[in-house]
Every structure is written in C-alpha cells, then in structure tokens.
Design a protein around this motif. Structure first.
Motif, PDB file in Angstrom:
ATOM      1  N   ARG A   9      23.983  25.860  -5.090  1.00 23.30           N
ATOM      2  CA  ARG A   9      24.194  26.350  -6.454  1.00 23.30           C
ATOM      3  C   ARG A   9      25.136  27.539  -6.445  1.00 23.30           C
ATOM      4  O   ARG A   9      26.066  27.616  -7.241  1.00 23.30           O
ATOM      5  N   LYS A  10      24.915  28.462  -5.497  1.00 23.27           N
ATOM      6  CA  LYS A  10      25.778  29.650  -5.398  1.00 23.27           C
ATOM      7  C   LYS A  10      27.209  29.262  -5.044  1.00 23.27           C
ATOM      8  O   LYS A  10      28.157  29.789  -5.604  1.00 23.27           O
ATOM      9  N   LYS A  11      27.321  28.325  -4.098  1.00 27.21           N
ATOM     10  CA  LYS A  11      28.662  27.933  -3.658  1.00 27.21           C
ATOM     11  C   LYS A  11      29.434  27.170  -4.738  1.00 27.21           C
ATOM     12  O   LYS A  11      30.654  27.178  -4.756  1.00 27.21           O
ATOM     13  N   LEU A  12      28.709  26.486  -5.626  1.00 30.00           N
ATOM     14  CA  LEU A  12      29.382  25.649  -6.627  1.00 30.00           C
ATOM     15  C   LEU A  12      29.659  26.374  -7.941  1.00 30.00           C
ATOM     16  O   LEU A  12      30.399  25.881  -8.776  1.00 30.00           O
ATOM     17  N   GLU A  13      29.053  27.551  -8.095  1.00 25.34           N
ATOM     18  CA  GLU A  13      29.242  28.312  -9.336  1.00 25.34           C
ATOM     19  C   GLU A  13      30.721  28.539  -9.666  1.00 25.34           C
ATOM     20  O   GLU A  13      31.135  28.284 -10.795  1.00 25.34           O
ATOM     21  N   PRO A  14      31.538  28.980  -8.679  1.00 23.32           N
ATOM     22  CA  PRO A  14      32.956  29.213  -8.985  1.00 23.32           C
ATOM     23  C   PRO A  14      33.697  27.952  -9.417  1.00 23.32           C
ATOM     24  O   PRO A  14      34.761  28.033 -10.028  1.00 23.32           O
ATOM     25  N   ALA A  15      33.158  26.775  -9.092  1.00 24.29           N
ATOM     26  CA  ALA A  15      33.820  25.518  -9.463  1.00 24.29           C
ATOM     27  C   ALA A  15      33.427  25.078 -10.870  1.00 24.29           C
ATOM     28  O   ALA A  15      33.897  24.048 -11.363  1.00 24.29           O
ATOM     29  N   GLY A  16      32.558  25.870 -11.526  1.00 23.69           N
ATOM     30  CA  GLY A  16      32.098  25.494 -12.865  1.00 23.69           C
ATOM     31  C   GLY A  16      31.103  24.345 -12.827  1.00 23.69           C
ATOM     32  O   GLY A  16      31.013  23.541 -13.750  1.00 23.69           O
ATOM     33  N   VAL A  17      30.367  24.259 -11.723  1.00 23.91           N
ATOM     34  CA  VAL A  17      29.371  23.197 -11.566  1.00 23.91           C
ATOM     35  C   VAL A  17      27.979  23.819 -11.558  1.00 23.91           C
ATOM     36  O   VAL A  17      27.751  24.809 -10.860  1.00 23.91           O
ATOM     37  N   SER A  18      27.078  23.279 -12.348  1.00 20.68           N
ATOM     38  CA  SER A  18      25.717  23.826 -12.371  1.00 20.68           C
ATOM     39  C   SER A  18      24.735  22.819 -11.781  1.00 20.68           C
ATOM     40  O   SER A  18      24.922  21.605 -11.871  1.00 20.68           O
ATOM     41  N   ILE A  19      23.682  23.356 -11.135  1.00 22.50           N
ATOM     42  CA  ILE A  19      22.565  22.518 -10.688  1.00 22.50           C
ATOM     43  C   ILE A  19      21.334  23.045 -11.402  1.00 22.50           C
ATOM     44  O   ILE A  19      20.865  24.146 -11.121  1.00 22.50           O
ATOM     45  N   ARG A  20      20.870  22.285 -12.390  1.00 25.07           N
ATOM     46  CA  ARG A  20      19.695  22.723 -13.144  1.00 25.07           C
ATOM     47  C   ARG A  20      18.417  22.247 -12.479  1.00 25.07           C
ATOM     48  O   ARG A  20      18.352  21.138 -11.956  1.00 25.07           O
ATOM     49  N   THR A  21      17.400  23.118 -12.497  1.00 25.80           N
ATOM     50  CA  THR A  21      16.084  22.727 -11.989  1.00 25.80           C
ATOM     51  C   THR A  21      15.246  22.276 -13.175  1.00 25.80           C
ATOM     52  O   THR A  21      15.101  23.008 -14.144  1.00 25.80           O
ATOM     53  N   LEU A  22      14.741  21.056 -13.126  1.00 25.96           N
ATOM     54  CA  LEU A  22      13.877  20.552 -14.196  1.00 25.96           C
ATOM     55  C   LEU A  22      12.476  20.462 -13.611  1.00 25.96           C
ATOM     56  O   LEU A  22      12.196  19.595 -12.780  1.00 25.96           O
ATOM     57  N   ARG A  23      11.664  21.422 -13.994  1.00 19.94           N
ATOM     58  CA  ARG A  23      10.347  21.552 -13.374  1.00 19.94           C
ATOM     59  C   ARG A  23       9.552  20.259 -13.345  1.00 19.94           C
ATOM     60  O   ARG A  23       9.402  19.603 -14.368  1.00 19.94           O
ATOM     61  N   GLY A  24       9.088  19.891 -12.164  1.00 16.65           N
ATOM     62  CA  GLY A  24       8.267  18.690 -12.021  1.00 16.65           C
ATOM     63  C   GLY A  24       9.077  17.394 -11.990  1.00 16.65           C
ATOM     64  O   GLY A  24       8.537  16.333 -11.727  1.00 16.65           O
TER      65      GLY A  24
END
Ligand code: CA
Length: 220
Positions: A197-212
């Motif tokens: 997630r940290k490495k992809l932030e500058p690329a404008g890419v998000s990884i969302r956590t959807l609980r469960g």
C-alpha cells in the motif's frame, strides 16, 4: 476462455482447477496422457497446462502428437526442478512457456494471461493509475521508475491487480501466494498488503481493507 489442465497429482490438479476457475476460465481436466490427447483432438481449447510426468503417455508425447494433429493452442508445461532437458525438449516440441514445480498459482495465472493476450494480439501488461505491470517479466514500474518488490509482495500485487476493482479475500490471497506446499499466515498477508500500500501510493493506486471480506485494489 477454455483451459485444459493435464495433471495426475490429485492435490495439484485440484488447486489448479480451482485457481483457473476463480480467474474466470472454463476448465476441463485430464489425469493421464491418453485422456488429454483425446480431449485435445476434440479441439476448442484456448490454453493447455501440461504436466510432463503422466501415466500411460507422458506430457512430451502428448505435446508432440497434439501438435502433429494440428493443435495450435498455447501450452504451458509443468516441469520438475531438475528437468532442464525436459524443458528444452518441451519448448522444441512447441510448448510456449514452462513453470518449474513448485510454482505459485499467481505466477501461473500471470503466464496464462500473458499467453492468452498474446494470442489476441494485445500487450502483456496490466496498469492502474501510473502503475504498469509486465505480466511476462513480472516487473512493476511507476511512470518510468521500476518498483522494488519482494517475491511475496509481487504475488500479493498480482492477486490484487488481476482482480482490479474486485474484492480479494485473504484466503484467496493465501492460496495464490502459497501455490504448492508453502505456508503463509493471515498475519503475514496483512504485512505484505501494508508494505505494498505504501509503495503504491505514489502511483495513485489504493488498496482498501474491507473488514471480514478482504482487500480491493483500485485507482485513488
Ligand atoms: Ca505428474
């Protein structure tokens, strides 16, 4: 897209079938060489995943005969770690790619996609934001800068990127990461996702956590 999986090991056959079905392919399978050849003669396959050590007729014989019969489907052969000779023979007989056991299911999916895309004349890359992923070379870059990723991070990236905009459960991720006979914990997945997630932030890419539910990759 219709895929034929030829593998006699029941555990590996089962995980291959599940992985390819989860990736959206229609899957047929055979556990012996002669049965595989029979199915191939019927035609209609877009891709063949072919183990070499098979009962009754080995994978190389199947490949030779199938090509002689006019089968044009791309073939990925599965070989043992020390099977250099088999690999060379397989490529000479018209295999398009090979994977050495044990391999990760994410890698198999990436190679399968690349071959299928090549068959359709497209480029073997997937992109999101400014992130570009080369599915053949397994290299990620942001803009022109290569992105440094560990093997594990790369597998997590693949499992998310190949299901862009869809939820990927932790179990699916573990499955594509372990491939064959390797243990990965759910906690480890959290760590890899966090780093990625940290490495992809500058690329404008998000990884969302959807609980469960799991994780979802998308543009920011
Ligand atoms: Ca075998």
């Amino acid at each position: 897209m219709r895929v034929l999986i030829v593998e006699d090991d029941p555990i590996l056959q089962d995980s291959l079938i599940r992985a390819m079905r989860a990736a959206g392919y229609a899957v047929d399978h055979a556990g012996a060489g002669d049965l595989a050849l029979g199915l191939l003669r019927g035609g209609g396959f877009d891709l063949v995943i072919l183990d070499l050590g098979l009962p009754r007729m080995d994978g190389l014989q199947v490949l030779r005969q199938a090509r002689a019969d006019g089968c044009r489907a791309p073939v990925i052969i599965l070989t043992a770690r020390d099977g250099v000779e088999d690999r060379v023979k397989g490529l000479d007989l018209g295999a398009d790619d090979y994977l050495t056991k044990p391999f990760s299911l994410a890698e198999l999916e990436a190679r399968a996609r690349a071959l299928l895309r090549r068959g359709q004349g497209g480029a073997p890359t997937v992109s999101c934001g400014t992130l570009v992923y080369d599915t053949v070379g397994r290299r990620a870059s942001v803009g022109d800068e290569p992105l440094e990723l560990s093997q594990r991070e790369l597998s997590v990236l693949e499992s998310l990127l190949f299901r862009l905009g869809k939820v990927v459960s932790k179990d699916q991720m573990i499955e594509s990461l372990c491939g064959y006979g390797e243990e990965v914990s759910a906690n480890a997945i959290e760590v890899y996702v966090h780093r990625l997630r940290k490495k992809l932030e500058p690329a404008g890419v998000s990884i969302r956590t959807l609980r469960g539910l799991g994780y979802l990759m998308d543009r920011m």
